[in-house]
Design a protein around this motif. Structure first.
Motif, PDB file in Angstrom:
ATOM      1  N   CYS A 179       0.894  -1.324  -0.121  1.00  0.00           N
ATOM      2  CA  CYS A 179      -0.058   0.011  -0.096  1.00  0.00           C
ATOM      3  C   CYS A 179       1.034   1.301   0.125  1.00  0.00           C
ATOM      4  O   CYS A 179       1.848   1.352   0.767  1.00  0.00           O
ATOM      5  N   LEU A 180       0.656   2.053  -0.833  1.00  0.00           N
ATOM      6  CA  LEU A 180       1.324   3.336  -1.145  1.00  0.00           C
ATOM      7  C   LEU A 180       0.765   4.619  -0.128  1.00  0.00           C
ATOM      8  O   LEU A 180       1.524   5.542  -0.138  1.00  0.00           O
ATOM      9  N   GLY A 181      -0.201   4.437   0.568  1.00  0.00           N
ATOM     10  CA  GLY A 181      -0.627   5.542   1.500  1.00  0.00           C
ATOM     11  C   GLY A 181      -1.070   5.075   2.791  1.00  0.00           C
ATOM     12  O   GLY A 181      -1.259   3.646   3.151  1.00  0.00           O
ATOM     13  N   SER A 182      -1.500   5.710   3.722  1.00  0.00           N
ATOM     14  CA  SER A 182      -2.076   5.217   4.954  1.00  0.00           C
ATOM     15  C   SER A 182      -3.490   4.407   4.719  1.00  0.00           C
ATOM     16  O   SER A 182      -4.091   4.877   3.795  1.00  0.00           O
ATOM     17  N   VAL A 183      -3.628   3.348   5.462  1.00  0.00           N
ATOM     18  CA  VAL A 183      -4.774   2.582   5.266  1.00  0.00           C
ATOM     19  C   VAL A 183      -5.942   3.039   6.337  1.00  0.00           C
ATOM     20  O   VAL A 183      -5.736   3.420   7.339  1.00  0.00           O
ATOM     21  N   LEU A 184      -7.005   3.561   5.500  1.00  0.00           N
ATOM     22  CA  LEU A 184      -7.951   4.231   6.196  1.00  0.00           C
ATOM     23  C   LEU A 184      -9.195   3.426   6.272  1.00  0.00           C
ATOM     24  O   LEU A 184     -10.022   3.518   7.348  1.00  0.00           O
ATOM     25  N   ASP A 185      -9.289   2.301   5.470  1.00  0.00           N
ATOM     26  CA  ASP A 185     -10.417   1.253   5.850  1.00  0.00           C
ATOM     27  C   ASP A 185     -10.078  -0.035   5.250  1.00  0.00           C
ATOM     28  O   ASP A 185      -9.103  -0.039   4.240  1.00  0.00           O
ATOM     29  N   LEU A 186     -10.573  -1.079   6.144  1.00  0.00           N
ATOM     30  CA  LEU A 186     -10.235  -2.571   5.520  1.00  0.00           C
ATOM     31  C   LEU A 186     -11.513  -3.184   5.553  1.00  0.00           C
ATOM     32  O   LEU A 186     -12.478  -2.844   6.385  1.00  0.00           O
ATOM     33  N   THR A 187     -11.417  -3.992   4.573  1.00  0.00           N
ATOM     34  CA  THR A 187     -12.821  -5.070   4.456  1.00  0.00           C
ATOM     35  C   THR A 187     -12.064  -6.515   3.928  1.00  0.00           C
ATOM     36  O   THR A 187     -11.004  -6.499   3.516  1.00  0.00           O
ATOM     37  N   ILE A 188     -12.936  -7.629   4.259  1.00  0.00           N
ATOM     38  CA  ILE A 188     -12.382  -8.827   3.855  1.00  0.00           C
ATOM     39  C   ILE A 188     -13.627  -9.370   3.264  1.00  0.00           C
ATOM     40  O   ILE A 188     -14.757  -9.480   3.592  1.00  0.00           O
ATOM     41  N   THR A 189     -13.194 -10.114   2.363  1.00  0.00           N
ATOM     42  CA  THR A 189     -14.466 -11.018   1.712  1.00  0.00           C
ATOM     43  C   THR A 189     -14.919 -12.132   2.578  1.00  0.00           C
ATOM     44  O   THR A 189     -14.315 -12.625   3.773  1.00  0.00           O
ATOM     45  N   HIS A 190     -15.971 -12.489   2.359  1.00  0.00           N
ATOM     46  CA  HIS A 190     -16.717 -13.498   3.187  1.00  0.00           C
ATOM     47  C   HIS A 190     -16.051 -14.872   3.219  1.00  0.00           C
ATOM     48  O   HIS A 190     -16.028 -15.509   4.366  1.00  0.00           O
ATOM     49  N   ASP A 191     -15.103 -15.100   2.287  1.00  0.00           N
ATOM     50  CA  ASP A 191     -14.542 -16.438   2.372  1.00  0.00           C
ATOM     51  C   ASP A 191     -13.001 -16.276   2.836  1.00  0.00           C
ATOM     52  O   ASP A 191     -12.461 -17.158   2.943  1.00  0.00           O
TER      53      ASP A 191
END
Lengths: 515, 351
Positions: free
Chosen positions: A272-284
């Motif tokens: 990632c080239l910038g700050s991580v502002l949000d995350l999500t993960i797939t259902h699997d």
């Protein structure tokens, strides 16, 4: 001889006589002849002049006499005139002194006059002032009397109303009593009902899919682990589905996977080239998608740890991301360029862009994956259709910006948090508020502070700017616990799907795990 | 009337008369008066001309007129012409005299009361002359008042005709030298001229009234300018003697003879011893002038030299017949005035 002598004598004699005559003649010429004419000439003018002068003298004497006479007359006149002049001078003098006196008097009188005028003016002014005061006072008096009258009337009226209210109160009291009795009745009844439901629910739940995963979520109280997750701050944390693995993303551009049982780092996803502002993960649990401040979204393959996709298209930092719980194919992201983009992970590009004037701070897919919930800076909660990208409905949730949207496990209730320090629970179907949670010290820290609902859909956890995590009971509607461990603002809270732990991340990048 | 008579009567001396400084009261001082004074007249008679001329300048007071020449007060009874001839050796024309109206020098001059004094002096002289000529002055004294007045008037105003008219009544005649009979004939009534030869009228030989004014000098002089000034009347001797006309055979009586006869003391060789009695100055019984001259001394001298004889302003030749001189050159009062200057070798005999 005598005769000869005589002859000669004759001659001599005659000669002598001739000589004498000649001498006489000569003398004549020398004396009177020479001088007579001159003397005459000289004497004549004297003589005549003498007479002339005499005449002149006489004339002058006559004139002189006349002049003397005239002079005497004039001097007499002069004396008279001088006397008169003196008299008039004296009278003038008198008059002048009189004038001077009069002038003095006049100036004095004028002075007095001016003084009096000044006094008069002053008095007039004073009089005016007094009169104006008088009129003002009169007016005030009138006002006062009017007020008094009004006050009296109001008083009367208020007394009347008060009597009325009192009567109403009495009535209400009666009503309330009646209601109370009714409610007691109901309570008794509902208590029985709830008990029944719970039991039923439990039964039902267990029979639902994934019921094996169901665990009674308890209220965490202690901090099990304190992870220095990210330098500079950690804003996004996320549990894998039905797992105790925690994924965190922070300012340091890294996404880390932790084992919460041990509190150790499992893997570190780079790229990632910038700050991580949000995350999500797939259902699997196979792909992690991070929203980055570098206007991009990154999709990692968890197992390999490689970036599978980089989703470009936003023109500003991406602050929210969610993935469909159904398809794992559709990703929705919101960025501060006022757009919400729908991405197709299979294709790898944006399939839809929704433009809205108010920036979106938080996103959530609905349970069926067809609707997107978005919370906006204007405090509204909005629903979008994913296919069409059209606004389905809009509801005012907060007076300030919405910072978090999270769905309950059963998908019926959506929790919204706002900058107004209020946490609302909306019914998904009706979009009506079914609960509002507040706390005295609870202050939503940032525009993207994330709160969450417990897996048993009974508790809400939210971080506060003072570093504590507040936990409410939905059924009670009140705080049940306050977790203090963080030293800085708590930005995000996440409850593990299996009930525990509760993870919270703060501005310093520390993640606490609570059980 | 002979030519000579005319000249004698008309003769006038031009005078420039200055008012004496001490009597000038005006500024500027009055200019000198220019007058022609008749030779036969007298200075005080000029009063009528001078008084108006100088009156404005005179100080207040009474006016008594008198004249002076170079400090010498002039005797008023001497005819003007004689004074001029005597005092101005070199005739000064005009003759500068100083007139005074105040401060009459009574110690030096006889008092003069104006015209009347002069007139009386004239009449006296006339009487004296008559006495000399006739031995008496009856004719003068018997002259009528108007005649007297007219006689004086004619002299005063210089009117020869009027004078002749009156004087002829006096019958004083003329003088004649016997010798001159042939040459000159005289008539009291007819005109006389030197050339005329007329039949004799009334002819007299006799005594001629003469007034001789003599002064002497010890040193010779050539020009009259060099002549010593007469500054004192003492230097002039006044000889008032008649002259006897003598007949001398073969010779007429000349002027020279006359002078010598009058001054025997200076000319002792002369034979006119008879004239010695002239040493006594004839003083007539009438009022007359007092001669101021002392008696000349009888000291015999060497012959003096006649330097000058002046009569009526002329110096006739000494050879001239005396009778002619007398007849033609005498003054109205019948006197012949002669001014004689002698050079004397000795110290001045007449002082």
């Amino acid at each position: 001889m005598a005769k000869a002598c005589c002859k000669t004598q004759e001659e001599i004699a005659s000669e002598a006589i001739k000589h004498a005559l000649k001498a006489l003649r000569k003398r004549h010429f020398l004396e009177e002849a020479a001088h007579a004419p001159a003397f005459q000439a000289l004497s004549r003018p004297f003589v005549s002049q003498g007479s002339e002068w005499k005449e002149k003298v006489e004339n002058l004497q006559v004139e002189l006499q006349q002049c003397y006479k005239a002079q005497s007359r004039l001097s007499e006149q002069l004396v008279v005139e001088v006397a008169e002049a003196r008299a008039s001078k004296a009278s003038i003098q008198e008059k002048e002194t009189a004038i001077a006196d009069l002038q003095k008097e006049l100036t004095e009188v004028r002075e007095e006059n001016s003084h009096l005028k000044l006094d008069l003016e002053q008095k007039i002014k004073e009089l005016e002032v007094v009169m104006s005061e008088n009129s003002e006072l009169k007016a005030q008096l009138e006002q006062m009397t009017a007020k008094a009258k009004n006050a009296e009337a109001e008083n009367k009226m208020l007394i009347d109303r008060w009597m009325l209210e009192k009567m109403k109160d009495a009535e209400r009291l009666n009503e309330a009593n009646a209601l109370y009795e009714e409610m007691v009745e109901r309570l008794r009844a509902s208590g029985l009902e709830q008990l029944a439901r719970q039991q039923v629910d439990g039964i039902v739940r267990r029979s639902e899919e994934g019921a094996e995963f169901f665990l009674e979520s308890n209220i965490p109280s202690t901090c099990k682990y304190r992870l220095n997750a990210h330098e500079g701050g950690c804003a996004a944390i996320l549990f894998e589905y039905n797992s105790s693995k925690l994924i965190t993303g922070g300012q340091d551009r890294s996404v880390k996977v932790w084992d919460t049982n041990t509190g150790s780092l499992s893997s570190n996803l780079q790229g990632c080239l910038g700050s991580v502002l949000d995350l999500t993960i797939t259902h699997d649990n196979r792909s992690v998608i991070a929203a980055s401040s570098s206007n991009n979204l990154y999709v990692w393959d968890v197992n390999s740890g490689r970036v599978r996709h980089t989703l470009t298209g936003h023109t500003d930092k991406v602050c929210a991301v969610d993935v469909s719980k159904v398809s794992s194919r559709h990703v929705v992201s919101a960025a501060y360029d006022r757009t919400i983009k729908v991405w197709d992970l299979v294709k790898g590009y944006c399939s839809n862009t929704i433009i809205f004037h108010s920036n979106c701070n938080a996103l959530s897919f609905s349970m069926d994956g067809q609707t997107i919930f978005s919370g906006h800076v204007d405090g509204n909660l909005r629903l979008w259709d994913i296919q069409t990208g059209k606004l389905l409905s809009e509801v005012a949730g907060h007076s300030l910006a919405v910072t978090s949207i999270s769905l309950s496990r059963n998908g019926n209730v959506v929790l919204t948090s706002g900058r107004d320090n209020v946490h609302n629970l909306f019914d998904v179907r009706s979009l009506e508020v079914c609960g509002t949670l507040r706390a005295a010290g609870n202050r939503v820290a940032s525009n993207w502070s994330r709160s969450c609902i417990s897996p048993d859909d009974n508790h809400v956890a939210a971080g506060s700017a003072d570093g504590s995590v507040y936990i409410w009971s939905i059924s009670k509607g009140d705080i049940v616990s306050t977790l203090k461990e963080h030293t800085s603002s708590v930005l995000s809270c996440r409850w593990s799907g299996i009930g525990k732990p509760l993870a919270s991340a703060d501005k310093n990048g520390i993640v606490c795990l609570w059980t | 009337m002979s030519e000579a008579h005319k000249y004698v009567w008309e003769g006038s001396v031009p005078l420039q008369i200055h008012l004496h400084q001490s009597e000038v009261t005006t500024l500027p001082p009055p200019p000198p008066a220019l007058v022609l004074a008749p030779r036969i007249g007298y200075l005080p008679l000029l009063m009528s001309l001078l008084k108006p001329h100088f009156s404005s300048a005179l100080p207040p007071g009474v006016d008594t007129i008198w004249f002076e020449y170079k400090g010498l007060p002039l005797k008023w009874y001497i005819p003007t012409g004689v004074l001029f001839d005597l005092l101005c050796m070199e005739p000064e024309r005009p003759w500068n005299l100083t007139v005074h109206f105040r401060g009459y020098p009574s110690n030096l001059l006889l008092p003069c009361e104006g015209e009347d004094s002069v007139k009386w002096s004239f009449i006296n002289s006339l009487k004296e002359a008559a006495y000399v000529i006739n031995g008496n002055c009856k004719n003068v004294m018997n002259m009528s008042q108007p005649d007297q007045v007219e006689l004086w008037r004619s002299v005063f105003s210089g009117n020869l005709d009027s004078y002749r008219r009156v004087s002829s009544k006096l019958k004083l005649g003329t003088f004649e030298d016997e010798y001159m009979e042939n040459i000159n004939s005289v008539s009291t009534k007819s005109q006389q001229s030197t050339e005329e030869t007329e039949s004799a009228g009334q002819v007299k030989t006799g005594r001629v009234p003469v007034r001789l004014y003599l002064w002497t000098v010890s040193e010779d002089f050539d020009d009259f300018e060099d002549a010593p000034q007469i500054d004192n009347w003492d230097k002039v001797s006044y000889i008032n003697r008649p002259v006897e006309i003598h007949k001398d055979d073969g010779k007429y009586f000349s002027l020279n003879d006359a002078v010598k006869s009058l001054l025997p003391e200076f000319f002792p060789e002369t034979s006119f011893v008879n004239e010695v009695d002239g040493s006594i100055n004839q003083s007539t019984g009438e009022e007359g002038e007092n001669t101021l001259d002392p008696v000349p001394s009888f000291h015999p001298h060497d012959n003096a030299e006649i330097k000058l004889v002046r009569i009526q302003g002329i110096e006739p030749k000494l050879e001239i017949p005396f009778s002619w001189v007398v007849n033609n050159l005498m003054n109205p009062e019948y006197f012949l005035h002669m001014c004689v200057c002698l050079k004397v070798s000795e110290a001045k005999a007449v002082q």
